[in-house]
Design a protein around this motif. Structure first.
Motif, PDB file in Angstrom:
ATOM      1  N   PRO A 201     -15.209 -11.315  18.587  1.00  0.00           N
ATOM      2  CA  PRO A 201     -14.876  -9.983  18.078  1.00  0.00           C
ATOM      3  C   PRO A 201     -15.284  -9.825  16.619  1.00  0.00           C
ATOM      4  O   PRO A 201     -14.965 -10.677  15.785  1.00  0.00           O
ATOM      5  N   LEU A 202     -15.970  -8.742  16.317  1.00  0.00           N
ATOM      6  CA  LEU A 202     -16.467  -8.499  14.970  1.00  0.00           C
ATOM      7  C   LEU A 202     -15.315  -8.097  14.052  1.00  0.00           C
ATOM      8  O   LEU A 202     -14.490  -7.239  14.400  1.00  0.00           O
ATOM      9  N   VAL A 203     -15.262  -8.716  12.871  1.00  0.00           N
ATOM     10  CA  VAL A 203     -14.179  -8.456  11.925  1.00  0.00           C
ATOM     11  C   VAL A 203     -14.684  -7.689  10.710  1.00  0.00           C
ATOM     12  O   VAL A 203     -14.166  -6.635  10.370  1.00  0.00           O
ATOM     13  N   CYS A 204     -15.706  -8.220  10.041  1.00  0.00           N
ATOM     14  CA  CYS A 204     -16.207  -7.550   8.840  1.00  0.00           C
ATOM     15  C   CYS A 204     -17.592  -8.064   8.488  1.00  0.00           C
ATOM     16  O   CYS A 204     -18.045  -9.077   9.019  1.00  0.00           O
ATOM     17  N   LEU A 205     -18.255  -7.356   7.573  1.00  0.00           N
ATOM     18  CA  LEU A 205     -19.553  -7.736   7.031  1.00  0.00           C
ATOM     19  C   LEU A 205     -19.416  -7.853   5.520  1.00  0.00           C
ATOM     20  O   LEU A 205     -18.780  -7.013   4.885  1.00  0.00           O
ATOM     21  N   GLN A 206     -20.041  -8.878   4.975  1.00  0.00           N
ATOM     22  CA  GLN A 206     -19.954  -9.134   3.533  1.00  0.00           C
ATOM     23  C   GLN A 206     -21.349  -9.390   2.986  1.00  0.00           C
ATOM     24  O   GLN A 206     -22.047 -10.284   3.448  1.00  0.00           O
ATOM     25  N   MET A 207     -21.766  -8.609   2.001  1.00  0.00           N
ATOM     26  CA  MET A 207     -23.085  -8.782   1.410  1.00  0.00           C
ATOM     27  C   MET A 207     -23.054  -9.934   0.410  1.00  0.00           C
ATOM     28  O   MET A 207     -22.178 -10.009  -0.444  1.00  0.00           O
ATOM     29  N   GLU A 208     -24.028 -10.839   0.535  1.00  0.00           N
ATOM     30  CA  GLU A 208     -24.180 -11.949  -0.395  1.00  0.00           C
ATOM     31  C   GLU A 208     -25.642 -12.017  -0.819  1.00  0.00           C
ATOM     32  O   GLU A 208     -26.481 -12.543  -0.099  1.00  0.00           O
ATOM     33  N   ASP A 209     -25.939 -11.460  -1.986  1.00  0.00           N
ATOM     34  CA  ASP A 209     -27.317 -11.380  -2.479  1.00  0.00           C
ATOM     35  C   ASP A 209     -28.184 -10.675  -1.431  1.00  0.00           C
ATOM     36  O   ASP A 209     -27.936  -9.549  -1.086  1.00  0.00           O
ATOM     37  N   HIS A 210     -29.195 -11.364  -0.887  1.00  0.00           N
ATOM     38  CA  HIS A 210     -30.090 -10.737   0.094  1.00  0.00           C
ATOM     39  C   HIS A 210     -29.595 -10.937   1.525  1.00  0.00           C
ATOM     40  O   HIS A 210     -30.253 -10.508   2.462  1.00  0.00           O
ATOM     41  N   TYR A 211     -28.469 -11.563   1.691  1.00  0.00           N
ATOM     42  CA  TYR A 211     -27.947 -11.860   3.016  1.00  0.00           C
ATOM     43  C   TYR A 211     -26.724 -10.991   3.322  1.00  0.00           C
ATOM     44  O   TYR A 211     -26.100 -10.425   2.436  1.00  0.00           O
ATOM     45  N   SER A 220     -18.185 -17.405  10.751  1.00  0.00           N
ATOM     46  CA  SER A 220     -19.115 -16.518  10.065  1.00  0.00           C
ATOM     47  C   SER A 220     -20.474 -17.186   9.941  1.00  0.00           C
ATOM     48  O   SER A 220     -20.597 -18.412  10.001  1.00  0.00           O
ATOM     49  N   ALA A 221     -21.512 -16.349   9.762  1.00  0.00           N
ATOM     50  CA  ALA A 221     -22.881 -16.839   9.582  1.00  0.00           C
ATOM     51  C   ALA A 221     -23.644 -15.825   8.753  1.00  0.00           C
ATOM     52  O   ALA A 221     -23.252 -14.660   8.641  1.00  0.00           O
ATOM     53  N   LEU A 222     -24.744 -16.286   8.151  1.00  0.00           N
ATOM     54  CA  LEU A 222     -25.578 -15.430   7.316  1.00  0.00           C
ATOM     55  C   LEU A 222     -26.758 -14.875   8.096  1.00  0.00           C
ATOM     56  O   LEU A 222     -27.376 -15.588   8.882  1.00  0.00           O
ATOM     57  N   LEU A 223     -27.059 -13.603   7.855  1.00  0.00           N
ATOM     58  CA  LEU A 223     -28.267 -12.966   8.369  1.00  0.00           C
ATOM     59  C   LEU A 223     -29.039 -12.426   7.179  1.00  0.00           C
ATOM     60  O   LEU A 223     -28.448 -11.798   6.286  1.00  0.00           O
ATOM     61  N   LEU A 224     -30.330 -12.666   7.145  1.00  0.00           N
ATOM     62  CA  LEU A 224     -31.172 -12.158   6.064  1.00  0.00           C
ATOM     63  C   LEU A 224     -31.572 -10.723   6.398  1.00  0.00           C
ATOM     64  O   LEU A 224     -32.523 -10.475   7.127  1.00  0.00           O
ATOM     65  N   MET A 225     -30.806  -9.762   5.866  1.00  0.00           N
ATOM     66  CA  MET A 225     -31.042  -8.358   6.144  1.00  0.00           C
ATOM     67  C   MET A 225     -30.247  -7.521   5.150  1.00  0.00           C
ATOM     68  O   MET A 225     -29.418  -8.036   4.399  1.00  0.00           O
ATOM     69  N   ARG A 226     -30.491  -6.226   5.166  1.00  0.00           N
ATOM     70  CA  ARG A 226     -29.756  -5.318   4.291  1.00  0.00           C
ATOM     71  C   ARG A 226     -28.424  -4.950   4.933  1.00  0.00           C
ATOM     72  O   ARG A 226     -28.295  -4.923   6.160  1.00  0.00           O
ATOM     73  N   LEU A 227     -27.444  -4.626   4.088  1.00  0.00           N
ATOM     74  CA  LEU A 227     -26.130  -4.260   4.608  1.00  0.00           C
ATOM     75  C   LEU A 227     -26.207  -2.990   5.452  1.00  0.00           C
ATOM     76  O   LEU A 227     -25.541  -2.891   6.488  1.00  0.00           O
ATOM     77  N   THR A 228     -27.026  -2.028   5.041  1.00  0.00           N
ATOM     78  CA  THR A 228     -27.134  -0.788   5.819  1.00  0.00           C
ATOM     79  C   THR A 228     -27.666  -1.055   7.224  1.00  0.00           C
ATOM     80  O   THR A 228     -27.214  -0.440   8.191  1.00  0.00           O
TER      81      THR A 228
END
Length: 292
Positions: A201-211, A220-228
């Motif tokens: 189940p999706l909880v939240c998204l957190q921007m970390e620099d370019h990830y 949790s895991a990192l995806l290389l993409m824009r928050l939008t």
């Protein structure tokens, strides 16, 4: 050399969705490898320009000198970023402030390292004017190298991404999913791009620099993409952006607290998410006490 850099450039531009292992993300390590290849590609340029007064040695010696210094520089900046990541005032919502501070901090030990290497080649002496001049040169050259590396290896992700596996291939529900009925079980496209062990189940998204760090009830895991772009992939889960660096699932919100002129949301996975003034009225209307 350029073939190696081009290959790692493609790696760095893909979406990395690997769970953290022993405190380091695979994506982080791969970006460091791309920066190292970039250092070897940039070294001939600096060897030709001959900064730091290193101009009487052979071209091969100057290339080795600059290759080593650039690799060390990128490593020092990466370490400074990690050291500042959890410091108050330098957390993920303030990436520009953290980047500037990391450069200023990394330049201090870099003066010692570059000074020792330059002394070995040219007899450079560490007087106060020379040290200050080298510090400023490191800020200019190092900052430029970081900017070029960011543009070449960490630019915007490709317009199309490899599709995730079909819903039938998703891992079966875990006890964590069953124990968290308040969080939506619908599987958005963004979650399908995570490793199977993190698809929950999706909880939240957190921007970390370019990830973007994707938080689910399984981790949790990192995806290389824009928050939008990440937010666009959360459908059909109902949620909202509450900060320029945060998006939350409505059903994951357990409590709302007012903290002066801003707010804080407590989520079902234990995350405390800041709410900026821009989104405060909307968040208070949705999660604040009745009549607030």
């Amino acid at each position: 050399m350029m073939r190696c850099f081009a290959k790692l450039q493609g790696v760095a531009r893909r979406d990395f969705a690997q769970p953290a292992r022993r405190g380091l993300d695979v994506a982080w390590l791969q970006v460091r490898a791309a920066e190292s290849c970039f250092s070897f590609a940039l070294a001939p340029v600096l060897a030709w320009m001959r900064p730091f007064g290193v101009d009487e040695q052979s071209f091969i010696v100057r290339m080795g000198y600059w290759s080593t210094l650039l690799v060390v520089w990128f490593a020092l900046v990466a370490g400074a970023r990690l050291a500042l990541a959890e410091r108050r005032g330098f957390e993920a919502p303030r990436p520009v402030r953290r980047e500037v501070a990391a450069v200023l901090l990394a330049a201090v030990p870099m003066v010692v390292i570059a000074g020792a290497a330059t002394h070995a080649l040219t007899g450079w002496q560490a007087t106060l004017p020379e040290v200050l001049e080298m510090y400023l040169q490191i800020l200019v050259l190092g900052g430029t190298a970081l900017l070029l590396s960011r543009l070449l290896t960490l630019g915007p992700p490709p317009a199309t991404a490899a599709p995730g596996p079909p819903p039938a291939a998703l891992a079966p529900p875990s006890p964590v999913d069953i124990a968290a009925p308040a969080v939506s079980r619908l599987v958005p496209p963004l979650v399908e791009r995570l490793p199977p062990e993190l698809r929950g189940p999706l909880v939240c998204l957190q921007m970390e620099d370019h990830y973007v760090r994707v938080h689910t009830m399984r981790g949790s895991a990192l995806l290389l993409m824009r928050l939008t772009d990440a937010i666009a992939g959360t459908q059909p889960v109902a949620g909202r952006q509450v900060h320029r660096s945060w998006w939350v699932s409505d059903q994951a919100v357990e409590a709302y607290e007012r903290a002066g002129r801003v707010g804080v949301l407590l989520l079902s996975n234990g995350c405390r998410v800041p709410v900026s003034q821009r989104y405060l009225a909307e968040v208070e209307a949705a999660f604040g006490p009745p009549g607030a």
